[in-house]
Design an enzyme around this catalytic site. Structure first.
Site, PDB file in Angstrom:
ATOM      1  CG  ASP A  41      -2.226   1.067   0.951  1.00 19.33           C
ATOM      2  OD1 ASP A  41      -2.230   1.384   0.023  1.00 19.33           O
ATOM      3  OD2 ASP A  41      -1.949   1.919   2.788  1.00 19.33           O
ATOM      4  CG  ASP A  78      -1.703   7.523   0.236  1.00 21.38           C
ATOM      5  OD1 ASP A  78      -1.067   8.649   0.169  1.00 21.38           O
ATOM      6  OD2 ASP A  78      -2.711   7.250  -0.942  1.00 21.38           O
ATOM      7  CG  ASP A  95      -2.501   2.576   6.250  1.00 22.84           C
ATOM      8  OD1 ASP A  95      -2.535   1.511   5.663  1.00 22.84           O
ATOM      9  OD2 ASP A  95      -3.227   3.449   7.078  1.00 22.84           O
TER      10      ASP A  95
END
Length: 298
Positions: free
Chosen positions: A12, A14, A248
């Site tokens: 991922d 961001d 996240d």
């Protein structure tokens, strides 16, 4: 029979490899209970936001193709007839949202130019003044976030090296490393929920472009992360390929579970709320988990 082992790391972006949203909304500073200047974080985030949009518009056709997001740059490659674009006028070709083959070809042309610019790097696009501004902003951000950006880069580099002595590894352009010692191959892939063009620009601005190639950047904006994960499996899969997803958020976690891949909750979750755990240590813990999931040497 080819027994080469391929390790594919699906990241991922961001709040995992970079910080932006948590700077803009102040949540990053809040986790430090007054130890961080929240307003400074917001100002840093706004500067990044400004540069990302400006470079996307000025050099990567984003103003023209913002409403034509594709999940990856090669999505329309079958419409690209290979025309020489050196004298092509992208401002006068009558491009509109690609509902027909002609406009899909025009969008494919733009994607080809974007891919070439990504490979060339920002130092071949920006003037020296802008390069200096970018360099200063990167350093300011890394300092404010206690080395988050540089630690993330180091983790990507370690994954590509397969936790082996980097002197016995040959780097192949675009974030792929082949080890001379074991014959194993290590590949970084990015799956981001953001739209494709700004995400590519983020990779350039946050200095990830030599660790993640343009063809390994996927946007799940329209299709979802599970679909992107399925494409990645189809593209790389063989009996000796191992996948590991790192992020996240819940979406990549559920997508990894659906694919029966190991998923590692990344540093944002571990570090926020655990102020005493510095970023270098946090990323080292992530590296250890990756090695365990893929049964690499720790």
């Amino acid at each position: 029979m080819n027994n080469q082992i391929t390790n594919v790391y699906i990241w991922d972006m961001d709040e995992t490899l970079i910080l932006l949203k948590s700077l803009l909304n102040g949540s990053y500073a809040e986790a430090f209970a007054g130890l961080k200047d929240a307003q400074k974080g917001v100002e840093i985030g706004k500067m990044w936001e400004k540069h990302i949009l400006q470079i996307s518009d000025d050099f990567f056709f984003y103003e023209q193709i913002e409403n034509c997001n594709k999940p990856f740059l090669e999505a329309l490659s079958k419409y690209d007839d290979g025309q020489d674009l050196s004298d092509y006028d992208f401002n006068q070709d009558g491009f509109s949202p690609p509902h027909d083959d002609l406009n899909k070809r025009k969008l494919a042309y733009r994607h080809r130019v974007i891919a070439n610019k990504y490979k060339q790097g920002l130092h071949n696009i920006l003037d020296q003044e802008m390069m200096d501004v970018w360099d200063a902003l990167y350093k300011m951000t890394d300092e404010y976030t206690d080395g988050w950006l540089s630690s993330a880069r180091a983790l990507l580099e370690q994954c590509l090296a397969g936790n082996e002595d980097p002197t016995i590894c040959n780097t192949i352009a675009g974030g792929v490393v082949r080890s001379n010692a074991t014959g194993s191959r290590h590949i970084n892939v990015l799956v981001t929920s953001g739209s494709l063009i700004p995400s590519l620009v983020k990779c350039l601005l946050f200095r990830l472009d030599n660790l993640i190639s343009h063809e390994n950047v996927y946007s799940s904006w329209d299709v979802g992360k599970l679909q992107c994960f399925q494409w990645i499996k189809e593209r790389f899969d063989n009996r000796n390929t191992r996948f590991c997803a790192i992020g996240d958020g819940w979406e990549e976690c559920e997508a990894a579970q659906a694919m029966n891949w190991p998923f590692i909750k990344e540093v944002a979750e571990m570090q926020l709320g655990q102020v005493l755990l510095n970023n270098c240590l946090s990323f080292m813990l992530v590296q250890t988990q990756i090695c365990r999931c893929l049964k690499l040497d720790v």
